[in-house]
Design an enzyme around this catalytic site. Structure first.
Site, PDB file in Angstrom:
ATOM      1  N   VAL A 167       0.822  -1.208   0.000  1.00 11.10           N
ATOM      2  CA  VAL A 167       0.000   0.000   0.000  1.00 11.10           C
ATOM      3  C   VAL A 167       0.855   1.257   0.000  1.00 11.10           C
ATOM      4  O   VAL A 167       0.420   2.320  -0.456  1.00 11.10           O
ATOM      5  CB  VAL A 167      -0.966  -0.003   1.207  1.00 11.10           C
ATOM      6  CG1 VAL A 167      -0.229   0.183   2.514  1.00 11.10           C
ATOM      7  CG2 VAL A 167      -2.044   1.058   1.033  1.00 11.10           C
TER       8      VAL A 167
ATOM      9  N   ALA B  20       5.261  -5.271   7.319  1.00  9.41           N
ATOM     10  CA  ALA B  20       3.931  -5.338   6.696  1.00  9.41           C
ATOM     11  C   ALA B  20       3.961  -4.629   5.358  1.00  9.41           C
ATOM     12  O   ALA B  20       4.623  -3.592   5.208  1.00  9.41           O
ATOM     13  CB  ALA B  20       2.882  -4.699   7.589  1.00  9.41           C
ATOM     14  N   ASP B  21       3.256  -5.184   4.409  1.00 11.15           N
ATOM     15  CA  ASP B  21       3.079  -4.518   3.122  1.00 11.15           C
ATOM     16  C   ASP B  21       1.751  -3.775   3.059  1.00 11.15           C
ATOM     17  O   ASP B  21       1.628  -2.810   2.328  1.00 11.15           O
ATOM     18  CB  ASP B  21       3.170  -5.549   1.996  1.00 11.15           C
ATOM     19  CG  ASP B  21       4.599  -5.985   1.757  1.00 11.15           C
ATOM     20  OD1 ASP B  21       5.203  -5.503   0.795  1.00 11.15           O
ATOM     21  OD2 ASP B  21       5.118  -6.796   2.544  1.00 11.15           O
ATOM     22  N   ARG B  22       0.780  -4.253   3.819  1.00 12.43           N
ATOM     23  CA  ARG B  22      -0.499  -3.543   3.916  1.00 12.43           C
ATOM     24  C   ARG B  22      -1.203  -4.000   5.179  1.00 12.43           C
ATOM     25  O   ARG B  22      -1.265  -5.198   5.464  1.00 12.43           O
ATOM     26  CB  ARG B  22      -1.383  -3.810   2.696  1.00 12.43           C
ATOM     27  CG  ARG B  22      -2.643  -2.944   2.632  1.00 12.43           C
ATOM     28  CD  ARG B  22      -3.532  -3.321   1.451  1.00 12.43           C
ATOM     29  NE  ARG B  22      -2.914  -3.039   0.172  1.00 12.43           N
ATOM     30  CZ  ARG B  22      -3.293  -2.058  -0.656  1.00 12.43           C
ATOM     31  NH1 ARG B  22      -4.274  -1.246  -0.302  1.00 12.43           N
ATOM     32  NH2 ARG B  22      -2.706  -1.899  -1.822  1.00 12.43           N
TER      33      ARG B  22
ATOM     34  N   ALA C 161      -1.136  -7.970   5.799  1.00  9.26           N
ATOM     35  CA  ALA C 161      -0.512  -8.680   4.678  1.00  9.26           C
ATOM     36  C   ALA C 161       0.992  -8.487   4.762  1.00  9.26           C
ATOM     37  O   ALA C 161       1.482  -7.355   4.864  1.00  9.26           O
ATOM     38  CB  ALA C 161      -1.028  -8.149   3.350  1.00  9.26           C
TER      39      ALA C 161
END
Length: 384
Positions: free
Chosen positions: A99, A256-258, A266
């Protein structure tokens, strides 16, 4: 971080108008920088994973376009706006899950629109406003990461005192350090901050290999070795047994990526199973990410789009020939692990439910769930 370690771990080099990135596909065996001249170069570097990590992806995307814009002459403000918007939309197609990339693109588009609204009279003025905004993202990311490190270290130290521990070990996953950001790191930044404290209670760090791309074995090992932090590599599938046999491992710390608004997270594939085993063994499971990784428009992790990558990343193995590396020669070989034609499922990320997460650490502080709640209120103030 020592000066020599800092130089080795500088993943992004920017000096207007020049951008170069550390080619992470060659680490840990060689440090080679790749010049990025255009948004197409940036897109290619992100897709190929020469650069990776949600914060770094956003910064490289922003600066790759800044490098390209620096080479352009625009006849009108509207021409500059159209060019920048088109290239940002293209960069958005590089990785769908992180994100931070989409947050950066939205902010950069606003910066350009604000420049026009404020009376920019030439296309070059609009271009300069874009470059200024991209450079600000680079500087802000480093400071945000230092704040994440500080808050996370204090949280772990407090939890250690509650449990009567004089020293602790932690485990981390993938690579979330300086190589994945503009500097210092998120989850690995917490480890780094703990290690750098006088009288540190951090005794040891375990890190998983992070199949199939081996970001842990290749990159986290490189960072920990550069900083001389005591560490041990473990197979991804060995973590549950490790937690059972070593009660001094207090926490698993991941990036975390999102993050959805309820705290569903995620992150690199394999994170979900780590959260399950942390819960079973009564260990902390901590997510570390800048607030730009929190998607308040997303109500739960069920809405997160998960990138799936090529079968060959699982069925084949790629690396450098050992005796050649010892002689300073990098010769990459690709080996068949599975029979040719074997089908494979290769999601790059998984989603950990908020109920398994102990705390979410951002640059603003530490978020924990209210008593009796299974999800987070990330729209409010940090709890600690």
């Amino acid at each position: 971080m020592s000066q020599s370690a800092s130089a080795k771990l500088q993943a992004i080099r920017w000096s207007r108008p020049r951008l170069s990135i550390l080619n992470q596909l060659l680490l840990p065996h060689a440090s080679e920088y790749v010049d990025i001249h255009t948004s197409a170069d940036g897109h290619r570097a992100i897709v190929s994973m020469q650069t990776r990590g949600a914060p770094a992806i956003a910064i490289v995307a922003a600066l790759s376009l800044a490098a390209e814009v620096s080479q352009q002459t625009f006849t009108t403000p509207s021409a500059a706006c159209a060019f920048i918007a088109d290239k940002l939309d293209y960069l958005a197609t590089s990785r769908p899950t992180a994100v931070n990339l989409f947050d950066a693109i939205a902010k950069l588009k606003r910066a350009v629109a604000d420049a026009v609204a404020s009376g920019a009279e030439t296309g070059d003025q609009v271009a300069c406003s874009y470059i200024d905004a991209a450079e600000a993202m680079l500087a802000n990311d480093v400071q945000d990461n230092r704040n994440i490190g500080k808050h996370g270290a204090e949280y772990i130290e407090k939890e250690a005192r509650v449990r009567g521990l004089d020293s602790v070990k932690v485990l981390t996953h993938c690579n979330t350090g300086a190589l994945a950001t503009a500097g210092h790191g998120t989850a690995l930044g917490i480890v780094r901050s703990m290690h750098q404290k006088p009288g540190s209670i951090l005794n040891h760090v375990y890190f998983g290999e992070t199949r199939p791309y081996n970001q842990g074995a290749r990159l986290t090992s490189y960072e920990l070795k550069c900083e001389e932090i005591p560490a041990t590599l473990v197979c991804d599938s060995a973590v549950s047994f490790l937690l059972k046999t070593d009660p001094t491992i207090l926490a698993i710390v991941v990036g975390a990526d999102r993050v959805a608004s309820n705290g569903d997270t995620a992150n690199k594939i394999g994170t979900y199973q780590l959260a399950i085993t942390a819960k079973h063994h009564n260990r902390l499971f901590i997510v570390a990410a800048p607030s730009t990784s929190i998607d308040m428009e997303m109500k739960s992790g069920n809405e997160i789009v998960i990138e799936e990558r090529a079968n060959e990343e699982i069925t084949l193995a790629s690396g450098f020939v050992k005796d050649k590396v010892e002689r300073g020669v990098l010769q990459r070989e690709t080996l068949c692990v599975a029979p040719l034609g074997t089908g494979a499922w290769n999601p790059s990320f998984d989603v950990t439910p908020a109920e398994l997460v102990s705390a979410i650490v951002t640059e603003k502080g530490v978020f924990v769930k209210a008593p009796g709640q299974s999800v987070f209120d990330l729209g409010g103030q940090a709890n600690q």
